[in-house]
Design a protein around this motif. Structure first.
Motif, PDB file in Angstrom:
ATOM      1  N   ARG A 286     -53.019 -19.318 -41.128  1.00 57.95           N
ATOM      2  CA  ARG A 286     -52.211 -18.903 -39.978  1.00 57.95           C
ATOM      3  C   ARG A 286     -52.194 -19.985 -38.900  1.00 57.95           C
ATOM      4  O   ARG A 286     -51.161 -20.259 -38.298  1.00 57.95           O
ATOM      5  CB  ARG A 286     -52.760 -17.590 -39.411  1.00 57.95           C
ATOM      6  N   GLU A 287     -53.336 -20.597 -38.663  1.00 55.39           N
ATOM      7  CA  GLU A 287     -53.393 -21.673 -37.676  1.00 55.39           C
ATOM      8  C   GLU A 287     -52.535 -22.865 -38.097  1.00 55.39           C
ATOM      9  O   GLU A 287     -51.877 -23.493 -37.261  1.00 55.39           O
ATOM     10  CB  GLU A 287     -54.838 -22.111 -37.459  1.00 55.39           C
ATOM     11  N   ILE A 288     -52.526 -23.174 -39.391  1.00 58.97           N
ATOM     12  CA  ILE A 288     -51.694 -24.271 -39.895  1.00 58.97           C
ATOM     13  C   ILE A 288     -50.222 -23.943 -39.701  1.00 58.97           C
ATOM     14  O   ILE A 288     -49.425 -24.785 -39.267  1.00 58.97           O
ATOM     15  CB  ILE A 288     -52.003 -24.548 -41.373  1.00 58.97           C
ATOM     16  N   GLU A 289     -49.847 -22.705 -40.010  1.00 60.93           N
ATOM     17  CA  GLU A 289     -48.450 -22.300 -39.829  1.00 60.93           C
ATOM     18  C   GLU A 289     -48.032 -22.434 -38.363  1.00 60.93           C
ATOM     19  O   GLU A 289     -46.929 -22.902 -38.061  1.00 60.93           O
ATOM     20  CB  GLU A 289     -48.271 -20.860 -40.315  1.00 60.93           C
ATOM     21  N   ASN A 290     -48.921 -22.029 -37.458  1.00 58.27           N
ATOM     22  CA  ASN A 290     -48.628 -22.152 -36.025  1.00 58.27           C
ATOM     23  C   ASN A 290     -48.522 -23.620 -35.606  1.00 58.27           C
ATOM     24  O   ASN A 290     -47.652 -24.000 -34.815  1.00 58.27           O
ATOM     25  CB  ASN A 290     -49.694 -21.445 -35.201  1.00 58.27           C
ATOM     26  N   LEU A 291     -49.428 -24.440 -36.147  1.00 58.73           N
ATOM     27  CA  LEU A 291     -49.407 -25.871 -35.836  1.00 58.73           C
ATOM     28  C   LEU A 291     -48.096 -26.506 -36.288  1.00 58.73           C
ATOM     29  O   LEU A 291     -47.458 -27.259 -35.533  1.00 58.73           O
ATOM     30  CB  LEU A 291     -50.588 -26.566 -36.513  1.00 58.73           C
ATOM     31  N   ILE A 292     -47.682 -26.203 -37.499  1.00 61.30           N
ATOM     32  CA  ILE A 292     -46.455 -26.788 -38.043  1.00 61.30           C
ATOM     33  C   ILE A 292     -45.236 -26.329 -37.251  1.00 61.30           C
ATOM     34  O   ILE A 292     -44.312 -27.107 -36.992  1.00 61.30           O
ATOM     35  CB  ILE A 292     -46.322 -26.445 -39.536  1.00 61.30           C
ATOM     36  N   GLU A 293     -45.225 -25.062 -36.834  1.00 60.67           N
ATOM     37  CA  GLU A 293     -44.101 -24.540 -36.056  1.00 60.67           C
ATOM     38  C   GLU A 293     -43.883 -25.354 -34.784  1.00 60.67           C
ATOM     39  O   GLU A 293     -42.748 -25.648 -34.404  1.00 60.67           O
ATOM     40  CB  GLU A 293     -44.357 -23.077 -35.693  1.00 60.67           C
TER      41      GLU A 293
END
Length: 254
Positions: A31-38
């Motif tokens: 989830r943190e990676i998805e937020n970072l990429i966004e």
């Protein structure tokens, strides 16, 4: 970009050979990676799964998949390579790269002693399988190499097949190319740049002051590594002269 501003430094376009931002993932969740990429995906060129964190990360495959789906290459930290190499498991390491379909690998000797010829042989062998990034410098603060030795090792590793060279600083930015205070070894950097093309080097620069120093020295498109996820956007503003640290620097040069 969201606004139109004149006289902003030109930034290279992904996939970049210059101006690379390498991010250090020390244990982010999916989830943190998805937020970072966004938020920061357009500004991230490479992600390193720090040292050997990949060995203990339970959702490793899922994490790698998220990065790859976003078009961001990911690779294991050099300490994992060293952990395999010192145990005589180099072939096992190569199989792990294939298992996770990784296209990049780091070869380092920051934690173990490897004859440099042997290190270059590892680079040569791996370069037939993946894109190799090799790290130069020790994680031991007591080991200080003379500039000529840095240059000699860097040249040999490029000749062996490295795509980029990482100048060691650890995740804290207090060894290798830095003093234990975090201050840049300016004479060392100057000597290295007389012999090694700057676009071939990724300078580990986890601290803001270090990032500012290299951007002022080399420009907006300097390669920087070990960037914390929360610092990707701030770093991009420093590159573009949109933070106080480099605001006047770029106004005076463009």
């Amino acid at each position: 970009m969201n606004f139109s501003l004149k006289n902003i430094p030109d930034r290279s376009i992904k996939p970049r050979e210059k101006g690379v931002t390498m991010v250090m993932d020390k244990g982010l969740s999916v989830r943190e990676i998805e937020n970072l990429i966004e938020v920061a995906g357009p500004h991230i060129d490479l992600v390193k799964l720090g040292w050997a964190t990949s060995y203990v990360t339970p959702n490793l495959g899922d994490k790698i998949k998220v990065y790859k789906n976003a078009g961001i290459p990911v690779y294991f930290g050099g300490t994992l390579f060293e952990a395999f190499a010192i145990r005589g498991q180099f072939d096992d390491y190569r199989r792990v790269l294939d298992k996770y379909d990784l296209r990049y690998a780091e070869v380092s000797d920051g934690s173990i002693e490897i004859p440099h010829e042997e290190k270059c042989n590892y680079i040569s062998l791996l370069s037939s399988q993946v894109t190799v990034i090799s790290e130069v410098g020790s994680k031991d603060a007591q080991k200080i190499f003379a500039p000529y030795k840095w240059i000699k090792m860097m040249k040999a590793e490029l000749e062996a097949g490295s795509w980029k060279l990482i100048a060691e600083s650890r995740e804290g930015g207090n060894v290798g190319i830095y003093r234990d205070s975090g201050e840049v070894r300016e004479g060392l950097i100057d000597e290295i740049l007389t012999q090694i093309p700057e676009e071939k080097i990724i300078w580990e620069a986890p601290q803001k002051g270090q990032q500012v120093w290299f951007i002022k020295l080399i420009g907006a498109n300097v390669n920087l590594g070990n960037i914390a996820p929360a610092e990707v956007i701030p770093l991009e503003t420093i590159r573009l002269g949109l933070r106080g640290d480099t605001f006047n620097h770029f106004l005076n040069t463009i």
